[in-house]
Scaffold this motif. Structure first.
Motif, PDB file in Angstrom:
ATOM      1  N   ALA A 186      50.378  57.004  43.724  1.00  0.00           N
ATOM      2  CA  ALA A 186      50.273  55.663  44.333  1.00  0.00           C
ATOM      3  C   ALA A 186      48.881  55.082  44.119  1.00  0.00           C
ATOM      4  CB  ALA A 186      50.614  55.738  45.828  1.00  0.00           C
ATOM      5  N   VAL A 187      47.867  55.931  44.249  1.00  0.00           N
ATOM      6  CA  VAL A 187      46.489  55.458  44.045  1.00  0.00           C
ATOM      7  C   VAL A 187      46.316  54.959  42.609  1.00  0.00           C
ATOM      8  CG1 VAL A 187      44.051  56.127  44.069  1.00  0.00           C
ATOM      9  CG2 VAL A 187      45.614  57.011  45.837  1.00  0.00           C
ATOM     10  N   ASP A 188      46.839  55.738  41.657  1.00  0.00           N
ATOM     11  CA  ASP A 188      46.759  55.325  40.245  1.00  0.00           C
ATOM     12  C   ASP A 188      47.506  54.017  39.988  1.00  0.00           C
ATOM     13  OD1 ASP A 188      45.298  57.580  39.679  1.00  0.00           O
ATOM     14  OD2 ASP A 188      47.039  58.752  39.003  1.00  0.00           O
ATOM     15  N   VAL A 189      48.657  53.894  40.597  1.00  0.00           N
ATOM     16  CA  VAL A 189      49.469  52.686  40.404  1.00  0.00           C
ATOM     17  C   VAL A 189      48.717  51.462  40.932  1.00  0.00           C
ATOM     18  CG1 VAL A 189      51.571  51.522  41.225  1.00  0.00           C
ATOM     19  CG2 VAL A 189      51.696  53.878  40.352  1.00  0.00           C
ATOM     20  N   LEU A 190      48.097  51.609  42.094  1.00  0.00           N
ATOM     21  CA  LEU A 190      47.375  50.481  42.688  1.00  0.00           C
ATOM     22  C   LEU A 190      46.114  50.148  41.867  1.00  0.00           C
ATOM     23  CD1 LEU A 190      47.966  51.462  46.395  1.00  0.00           C
ATOM     24  CD2 LEU A 190      48.691  49.301  45.336  1.00  0.00           C
ATOM     25  N   GLU A 191      45.475  51.171  41.365  1.00  0.00           N
ATOM     26  CA  GLU A 191      44.308  50.926  40.507  1.00  0.00           C
ATOM     27  C   GLU A 191      44.731  50.180  39.230  1.00  0.00           C
ATOM     28  OE1 GLU A 191      42.320  54.404  38.921  1.00  0.00           O
ATOM     29  OE2 GLU A 191      40.394  53.337  38.891  1.00  0.00           O
ATOM     30  N   HIS A 192      45.876  50.593  38.681  1.00  0.00           N
ATOM     31  CA  HIS A 192      46.415  49.937  37.489  1.00  0.00           C
ATOM     32  C   HIS A 192      46.666  48.447  37.773  1.00  0.00           C
ATOM     33  CE1 HIS A 192      48.076  50.267  33.495  1.00  0.00           C
ATOM     34  NE2 HIS A 192      49.251  49.782  33.859  1.00  0.00           N
ATOM     35  N   ALA A 193      47.235  48.165  38.932  1.00  0.00           N
ATOM     36  CA  ALA A 193      47.489  46.772  39.320  1.00  0.00           C
ATOM     37  C   ALA A 193      46.176  45.993  39.397  1.00  0.00           C
ATOM     38  CB  ALA A 193      48.211  46.739  40.673  1.00  0.00           C
ATOM     39  N   HIS A 194      45.204  46.605  40.031  1.00  0.00           N
ATOM     40  CA  HIS A 194      43.888  45.985  40.188  1.00  0.00           C
ATOM     41  C   HIS A 194      43.289  45.641  38.816  1.00  0.00           C
ATOM     42  CE1 HIS A 194      39.973  45.280  42.042  1.00  0.00           C
ATOM     43  NE2 HIS A 194      39.432  46.120  41.164  1.00  0.00           N
ATOM     44  N   ARG A 195      43.375  46.589  37.891  1.00  0.00           N
ATOM     45  CA  ARG A 195      42.823  46.369  36.545  1.00  0.00           C
ATOM     46  C   ARG A 195      43.548  45.268  35.778  1.00  0.00           C
ATOM     47  NH1 ARG A 195      41.886  52.443  34.375  1.00  0.00           N
ATOM     48  NH2 ARG A 195      40.161  52.967  35.768  1.00  0.00           N
TER      49      ARG A 195
ATOM     50  N   ARG B  80      55.047  51.671  47.046  1.00  0.00           N
ATOM     51  CA  ARG B  80      55.828  52.529  47.925  1.00  0.00           C
ATOM     52  C   ARG B  80      55.527  53.987  47.626  1.00  0.00           C
ATOM     53  NH1 ARG B  80      61.535  51.896  50.029  1.00  0.00           N
ATOM     54  NH2 ARG B  80      62.113  53.992  50.670  1.00  0.00           N
ATOM     55  N   PHE B  81      55.210  54.759  48.671  1.00  0.00           N
ATOM     56  CA  PHE B  81      55.047  56.189  48.428  1.00  0.00           C
ATOM     57  C   PHE B  81      56.178  56.963  49.080  1.00  0.00           C
ATOM     58  CE2 PHE B  81      52.307  55.436  52.193  1.00  0.00           C
ATOM     59  CZ  PHE B  81      52.723  56.439  53.052  1.00  0.00           C
TER      60      PHE B  81
END
Lengths: 376, 376
Positions: free
Chosen positions: A155-164, A132-133
């Motif tokens: 948000a971009v960092d959070v999604l990248e963290h999820a991906h990792r 959510r942004f």
């Protein structure tokens, strides 16, 4: 107000205020959303009205469900939804609740920070998360606080963290504010969503979903645009910001799905003034802020009210609830015009009360029972 | 915070937030009131905390009860109070509820207008009524609205009306505002009370009682005067305004009786910021405005909060509840300093929460259960 509700109330013999919801209107509302946004999946925001009758009807019509807690997930499943049609849309979850949701088959979770991503990764491996942004809610009658969401960069960092961490970075969500009457509000939010998609793509992460939240209004006193107008404006904005790569989309109507389906019947308990010279009447009902009308807080939502004396001359009234709580006053800064002939014992109909009333009701404040509800 | 509560929480195995009330503190509070105002009858404001354990204890100590509804009257009677120790203190009553109260033996009713007097006269013949008059609540942390009471001139007319209709015009009531920290507030109100007594006497009506309401504070973060100081200030004001003819008096402590007896244990669900650069932390608990902390509305009541990391360096936090409701934010305008080391899963103790928490709790908002309570 529908003929079915009117007929139900005519036959009702019980005492005390009640909410009556006409399920036919809920059905129409669902179909209107499905029509106006044919490529968008509808996730009904269960918190707006979690009555089993509403959930079963929507499940049978094909709706998906946006839930705020494990209890709401269980209600959606009990109503016939399969877990793939349930999103755990609360960004604030205990880790053990995420685990319970996962055990129930739920695979889609909202997040807005890395700590929440880490909880999901630990107990719901491989699940989909959307971030959510934050979005400022200009134009909404009930603008939202900054409680949910993070800025677009984060948000971009959070999604990248999820991906990792092995989760599926599924997409983003936003909310334009409750009771949003400006159909163009979605445009600016979708622009930010597009930007997050591109920044994630640059980091090798392909997002696929935009959750466009709720905000669809119900008609209270002011005119609101029809759902078709929202649908067209949203589709235009999607094309503008995503070009040929329009993502999967979700909406989460709550108020827009059930608000106009409900009517509360209340009784006038007292009409008085504060001094012999006073012109301003105080009208006290048997329902107030703690009995289900919590959304009158800050006088944000102004419900249409019908009386048996409509048509008579009106004058301004302060409207208050029945508790011994001095804060239990609904309309005071902007008094409500009601018939001068209004009397103690008159029954009022408070329209547009199908959403955010029954469950907001206090458990026993001042000894008053929670709002009775009937879904017909 | 007492050793008994600490011990109870140490052994508790259930999940979720809870309120624990130490009945020893309630007992002490009752005795303090009885001591500080030896000639004044104590009518506990049931709405503050209607737990059967609290009501039974107070009934056994000799307390009377101020009630807001038929349900509260029934609870007071079930706890062992005789009906002559019960006042129906709500100025907004359905006529059938007055009749039910009368059938249960209640003979004392609050009014603030002629229409309410007429209801009482019709279904509770010969009962005692007292008229609430308006008083501005300067100095109170939670000033009251104009919801209850009429101006002093109208109060005289209302009492005369009661007298003419065969009721006993018993006296007056006022309320200096909740959490009133100025012990001299009662002085000005008692001056008005004295004036109403004299004007009624001129019309041949002998009033005999002054209900001085509640307003006695509980200690949150700021210092509050001890009850003895209130007692002395009130006694001085009574002598000043009533001379040798001091009337019967009543007080209605609610918050002052149970507020400091209760502690809510809550869990930190999430700690986050809204952007990578942001210094301000958001701390989300498993309890919020809709789970029992309704009095944080407008940030009116600021509860003391203890954490397992007290003593560590602190920084400002926004404090919010667990629901998907954007209004469920407790302290934002004035952020709350909490330890920088605070972590997800930490248990917090929210003190001074014995009053106006358990029954304010929403019935099922967002699927969250109402606040669990234990009275030990």
């Amino acid at each position: 107000m529908t003929e079915r509700i009117r007929e139900f109330l005519r036959r009702r013999r019980e005492d005390g205020p009640c909410l009556v919801v006409d399920l036919d209107i809920v059905r129409e509302n669902y179909q209107t959303f499905a029509h106006a946004l044919p490529d968008t999946r509808v996730f009904y925001a269960v918190k707006a009205n979690p009555a089993p009758e509403v959930l079963s009807l929507l499940a049978s019509l094909g709706s998906c469900f946006d839930t705020a807690s494990v209890a709401e997930i269980e209600m959606a499943l009990a109503a016939g939804a399969t877990p793939d049609r349930v999103s755990f849309g609360n960004t604030i979850k205990k880790e053990r609740d995420i685990a319970r949701a996962y055990a129930l088959g739920v695979r889609m979770f909202a997040v807005d920070c890395k700590a929440e991503v880490e909880k999901v990764a630990r107990v719901a491996p491989g699940a989909r998360v959307y971030c959510r942004f934050l979005y400022d809610c200009a134009g909404a009658e009930w603008p939202l606080s900054r409680k949910f969401g993070c800025d677009t960069g984060m948000a971009v960092d959070v999604l990248e963290h999820a991906h990792r961490l092995g989760l599926e970075a599924y997409g983003v969500s936003f909310h334009v504010g409750s009771q949003q009457r400006n159909v163009r509000s979605w445009d600016r939010a979708l622009k930010s969503a597009g930007q997050i998609f591109r920044e994630c793509a640059e980091r090798g992460i392909a997002l696929s979903m935009v959750n466009m939240g709720g905000g669809f209004p119900t008609k209270y006193l002011k005119k609101v645009p029809v759902v078709e107008n929202y649908g067209r404006a949203i589709f235009r904005a999607l094309c503008k910001h995503f070009g040929n790569a329009i993502p999967e989309t979700i909406i989460e109507p709550g108020r827009g799905m059930v608000g106009n389906a409900g009517v509360i019947e209340a009784e006038v308990v007292l009409v008085s003034t504060k001094s012999a010279q006073d012109e301003l009447r105080w009208v006290y009902l048997d329902i107030g802020k703690f009995g289900g009308l919590a959304e009158t807080m800050d006088e944000a939502i102004r419900y249409p009210i019908r009386t048996p004396r409509d048509g008579d001359a009106v004058s301004d009234c302060v409207l208050a609830g029945p508790t011994c709580d001095s804060a239990d006053v609904m309309y005071e800064k902007n008094p409500y015009p009601l018939p001068v002939s209004l009397e103690i014992g008159d029954k009022l109909l408070i329209e547009g009360t199908g959403a955010y009333t029954s469950t907001y009701s206090a458990v026993a404040f001042n000894g008053f029972a929670p709002l009775k509800t009937y879904h017909i």
